[in-house]
Scaffold this motif. Structure first.
Motif, short mmCIF file in Angstrom:
data_model
loop_
_atom_site.label_atom_id
_atom_site.label_comp_id
_atom_site.label_asym_id
_atom_site.label_seq_id
_atom_site.Cartn_x
_atom_site.Cartn_y
_atom_site.Cartn_z
N TYR A 98 0.84 -1.20 0.00
CA TYR A 98 0.00 0.00 0.00
C TYR A 98 0.87 1.26 0.00
O TYR A 98 0.57 2.24 -0.68
CB TYR A 98 -0.92 -0.02 1.22
N ILE A 99 1.97 1.21 0.74
CA ILE A 99 2.90 2.36 0.81
C ILE A 99 3.51 2.63 -0.56
O ILE A 99 3.53 3.77 -1.04
CB ILE A 99 4.01 2.10 1.86
N PHE A 100 4.01 1.57 -1.22
CA PHE A 100 4.65 1.75 -2.53
C PHE A 100 3.65 2.21 -3.59
O PHE A 100 3.97 3.07 -4.41
CB PHE A 100 5.34 0.45 -2.97
N SER A 101 2.46 1.66 -3.57
CA SER A 101 1.47 2.06 -4.57
C SER A 101 1.03 3.51 -4.35
O SER A 101 0.84 4.26 -5.32
CB SER A 101 0.25 1.12 -4.52
N THR A 102 0.90 3.91 -3.10
CA THR A 102 0.55 5.30 -2.79
C THR A 102 1.66 6.24 -3.24
O THR A 102 1.40 7.31 -3.83
CB THR A 102 0.30 5.48 -1.28
N TYR A 103 2.91 5.83 -2.99
CA TYR A 103 4.06 6.67 -3.37
C TYR A 103 4.12 6.87 -4.88
O TYR A 103 4.25 8.00 -5.37
CB TYR A 103 5.35 6.02 -2.86
N LEU A 104 4.02 5.78 -5.63
CA LEU A 104 4.14 5.86 -7.08
C LEU A 104 2.97 6.62 -7.70
O LEU A 104 3.17 7.47 -8.58
CB LEU A 104 4.24 4.46 -7.68
N SER A 105 1.76 6.35 -7.23
CA SER A 105 0.58 7.04 -7.78
C SER A 105 0.63 8.53 -7.47
O SER A 105 0.36 9.37 -8.34
CB SER A 105 -0.70 6.43 -7.21
N SER A 106 0.99 8.85 -6.24
CA SER A 106 1.03 10.26 -5.82
C SER A 106 2.17 11.00 -6.50
O SER A 106 2.02 12.17 -6.88
CB SER A 106 1.18 10.35 -4.30
N MET A 107 3.30 10.31 -6.68
CA MET A 107 4.42 10.94 -7.37
C MET A 107 4.05 11.23 -8.83
O MET A 107 4.39 12.29 -9.37
CB MET A 107 5.65 10.02 -7.32
N GLY A 108 3.35 10.30 -9.46
CA GLY A 108 2.90 10.53 -10.84
C GLY A 108 1.99 11.73 -10.93
O GLY A 108 2.12 12.56 -11.84
N ALA A 109 1.05 11.85 -9.98
CA ALA A 109 0.13 12.98 -9.98
C ALA A 109 0.87 14.29 -9.71
O ALA A 109 0.58 15.32 -10.35
CB ALA A 109 -0.96 12.77 -8.93
N TYR A 110 1.82 14.24 -8.78
CA TYR A 110 2.60 15.45 -8.45
C TYR A 110 3.38 15.96 -9.65
O TYR A 110 3.37 17.16 -9.96
CB TYR A 110 3.54 15.14 -7.28
N LEU A 111 4.04 15.05 -10.36
CA LEU A 111 4.87 15.45 -11.49
C LEU A 111 4.03 15.88 -12.70
O LEU A 111 4.35 16.87 -13.36
CB LEU A 111 5.81 14.31 -11.88
N THR A 112 2.96 15.16 -12.99
CA THR A 112 2.15 15.50 -14.17
C THR A 112 1.31 16.76 -13.95
O THR A 112 1.01 17.48 -14.90
CB THR A 112 1.22 14.34 -14.56
N GLU A 113 0.93 17.01 -12.70
CA GLU A 113 0.10 18.18 -12.40
C GLU A 113 0.91 19.30 -11.75
O GLU A 113 0.34 20.23 -11.18
CB GLU A 113 -1.04 17.78 -11.46
N PHE A 114 2.24 19.21 -11.85
CA PHE A 114 3.09 20.13 -11.08
C PHE A 114 2.77 21.60 -11.34
O PHE A 114 2.59 22.38 -10.41
CB PHE A 114 4.57 19.86 -11.38
N PHE A 115 2.71 22.00 -12.60
CA PHE A 115 2.49 23.42 -12.90
C PHE A 115 1.09 23.86 -12.48
O PHE A 115 0.89 25.00 -12.04
CB PHE A 115 2.72 23.69 -14.39
N HIS A 116 0.14 22.96 -12.59
CA HIS A 116 -1.22 23.30 -12.18
C HIS A 116 -1.30 23.57 -10.67
O HIS A 116 -1.84 24.60 -10.25
CB HIS A 116 -2.18 22.16 -12.56
N ILE A 117 -0.75 22.66 -9.88
CA ILE A 117 -0.88 22.82 -8.42
C ILE A 117 0.08 23.87 -7.86
O ILE A 117 -0.23 24.55 -6.89
CB ILE A 117 -0.71 21.48 -7.68
N SER A 118 1.25 24.02 -8.49
CA SER A 118 2.22 24.98 -7.96
C SER A 118 1.83 26.42 -8.30
O SER A 118 2.20 27.36 -7.58
CB SER A 118 3.62 24.70 -8.48
N LEU A 119 1.07 26.61 -9.39
CA LEU A 119 0.62 27.95 -9.77
C LEU A 119 -0.80 28.26 -9.29
O LEU A 119 -1.31 29.35 -9.55
CB LEU A 119 0.69 28.12 -11.29
N PHE A 120 -1.41 27.30 -8.59
CA PHE A 120 -2.75 27.54 -8.06
C PHE A 120 -2.74 28.76 -7.14
O PHE A 120 -1.92 28.87 -6.22
CB PHE A 120 -3.24 26.31 -7.28
N THR A 121 -3.65 29.68 -7.40
CA THR A 121 -3.80 30.89 -6.58
C THR A 121 -5.28 31.07 -6.28
O THR A 121 -6.09 31.26 -7.19
CB THR A 121 -3.26 32.13 -7.31
N GLY A 122 -5.62 30.99 -5.00
CA GLY A 122 -7.02 31.07 -4.60
C GLY A 122 -7.67 32.37 -5.01
O GLY A 122 -7.11 33.45 -4.82
#
Length: 536
Positions: free
Chosen positions: A292-316
């Protein structure tokens, strides 16, 4: 270069050099008066001071969210640019300089002085918080993956870029340009020789205040967190007396460490901390839900990298989103920026002989991925146990974040003996993180108050180590948690002005590195011409 050396000698000649001390009087006295005055204010009027500084912090983090977002992302891109461009070949200390510490020792000290303690206290709690509340524009199909990708945003590339940039600048100006190892040197290309006078003293004083307040807050709140753990494991009472004793013990060990210097005490404690923390995390990985730890890490890392510009530039924009961002992302950006005088100076101190490229990629990428995995080991284990034990981790986090780690261990391991052993190992890791933060912080304050000297007297190191503990104990004992969180709010409120200073740092570093590369290219052309003339 010779003029810089003469200016430094003139700067150091103004130091107070008696009773085993070697201090810049303006920086030391001004810092002491401001720290004492602010501490008294928070102790005498904890509610009023809390209202003022909480208000300032909230106003800045909510209304200037766009400034922090743009600044932090620009710093990240600029620092990566330094690493991948020809500038990355430049070594701190010159082309012939060799690293003072091994890679293992270097990374150990990076983790210990940087953001290592957050692994244990926020690795479990932060995903739990984000699973309960995230802005709609940051959510996807899986709330668990969403929670971890946002945690990676807060603890990964951005904070390490902030520290890396300041470390590169400080190290380059100190080791290559022979300027003092203090914050004033970062502004030499802009203010020239004025940094050796009153302007430089003011800059270093602001840096000392940020370091002292930040460390005092961490020591005070850390003592409460350690007390919570001791209460949870061993039944030791939660009270001010126990917390003062904890601060005294941490300060004593940190004092011994800082007296022995970076190459001995700080290095050995950091390496010990790395081993103990690694052993603890490995045990949790093996005993816990490994797949569960490895699957969470890999899935979350994929989301972090693919959505990086979206989440890092998010401004409320919506009020609720601005409040969330102010409480989380902008809070973190302000906190990391305000800690640059501490962590940046310390990284510069241990990075002589390393290239800019090595520092950039070693801090931003290697350190981030290790921290992501470490936090996922704890966070994913907490989420898994929360799902099968009726929200037990949510209840622990909401009740007292400092007990979440031990609540997780209690629900993961059935054997009382094994519970006690692993909990004790975890407690030792937490204590060592605070000790290594305290000793490295004392070393930085010592550098700043001595005009950037690297070899100041041991008596002075002891003085600042004890002062940190004294400030934390006094504020905690007389003002309580409210006064400590007020100090934290005050430090975070400095995030906005420090952000502006960091943009100025980018300009200073770029100007000087461009000059360095031009000299290097001219030197290479001269050498080539000489070789061709010999052949002809």
């Amino acid at each position: 270069m010779n003029q810089n050396i003469r200016n430094i000698k003139k700067l150091h000649s103004r130091n107070f050099q008696r009773f085993g001390l070697d201090m810049n009087l303006f920086v030391s006295i001004a810092s002491a008066i401001l720290v004492l005055g602010f501490s008294i204010f928070t102790i005498v009027n904890p509610n009023g001071s809390a209202t003022i500084f909480d208000g300032v912090k909230n106003y800045l983090t909510i209304h200037f969210n766009w400034v922090f977002v743009l600044t932090v992302n620009f710093i990240l891109l600029f620092t990566i640019f330094l690493g991948i461009s020809d500038f990355g070949k430049i070594k701190l200390g010159g082309s012939k300089a060799k690293p003072e510490f091994s890679n293992f020792a270097w990374y150990s000290m990076l983790f210990s002085a940087g953001i290592g303690i957050g692994i244990f206290f926020y690795g479990i709690a932060e995903p739990i918080y984000h699973m309960q509340n995230l802005p709609n524009s940051l959510t996807g199909k899986n709330p668990i993956v969403d929670a971890f990708k946002i945690m990676y945003l807060h603890w990964g590339f951005a904070p390490w870029a902030i520290y890396s940039l300041s470390a590169i600048g400080l190290g380059y100006f100190a080791y290559n340009k022979k300027l003092p190892l203090s914050l004033r040197s970062l502004f030499y290309p802009i203010f020239k020789d004025k940094i050796f006078g009153l302007l430089g003293d003011v800059i270093d004083t602001l840096a000392v205040l940020a370091v002292l307040f930040g460390l005092a807050t961490s020591l005070g709140l850390g003592a409460q967190q350690i007390n919570s753990g001791l209460n949870y494991i061993f039944g030791i009472p939660m009270n001010g007396t126990v917390q003062i004793v904890i601060i005294a013990i941490i300060t004593f060990i940190a004092t011994l460490s800082v007296v022995s210097g970076v190459s001995k005490g700080i290095k050995l404690l950091s390496e010990a901390n790395f081993f103990i923390s690694g052993a603890f995390l490995l045990l949790i990985l093996l005993i816990g839900p490994t797949a569960y730890i490895f699957s969470t890490y890999l899935s979350s890392m994929g989301a972090y990298l693919t959505e990086f510009f979206h989440i890092s530039l998010f401004t409320g924009v919506a009020e609720a989103d601005k409040v969330w961002q102010g409480s989380w992302t902008i809070f973190y950006w302000a906190w990391w920026v305000s800690w640059t005088p501490f962590v940046g100076t310390f990284i510069a101190r241990i990075s002589k002989g390393r290239s800019i490229r090595e520092i950039v990629f070693g801090t931003i990428f290697f350190s981030s991925f290790i921290i992501f995995f470490a936090m996922t080991i704890l966070g994913a284990t907490g989420v898994y146990l929360n799902q099968i034990h009726n929200n037990v981790i949510v209840q622990a986090v909401n009740a007292d974040i400092s007990t979440a780690l031990f609540e997780m261990i209690a629900n993961l391991i059935k054997s009382n003996l094994l519970q006690s052993i692993i909990s004790f190992i975890g407690m030792m890791a937490v204590v060592l993180f605070f000790v290594t933060s305290s000793d490295s912080g004392s070393l930085v304050v010592d550098n700043l108050t001595s005009g950037g000297k690297i070899d100041s007297p041991k008596t002075q190191r002891v003085f600042w180590a004890v002062m940190e503990g004294f400030i934390a104990a006094s504020v905690l004992m007389l003002g309580g948690t409210r006064a400590l969180t007020t100090l934290q709010s005050a430090v975070i409120a400095t995030g906005l002005p420090f952000s502006i200073l960091m943009l100025m740092m980018c300009y200073s570093i770029y100007v000087e590195l461009k000059k360095e590369m031009k000299k290097h290219k001219n030197y290479r052309l001269t050498q080539l011409k000489t070789e061709l003339d010999k052949i002809a």
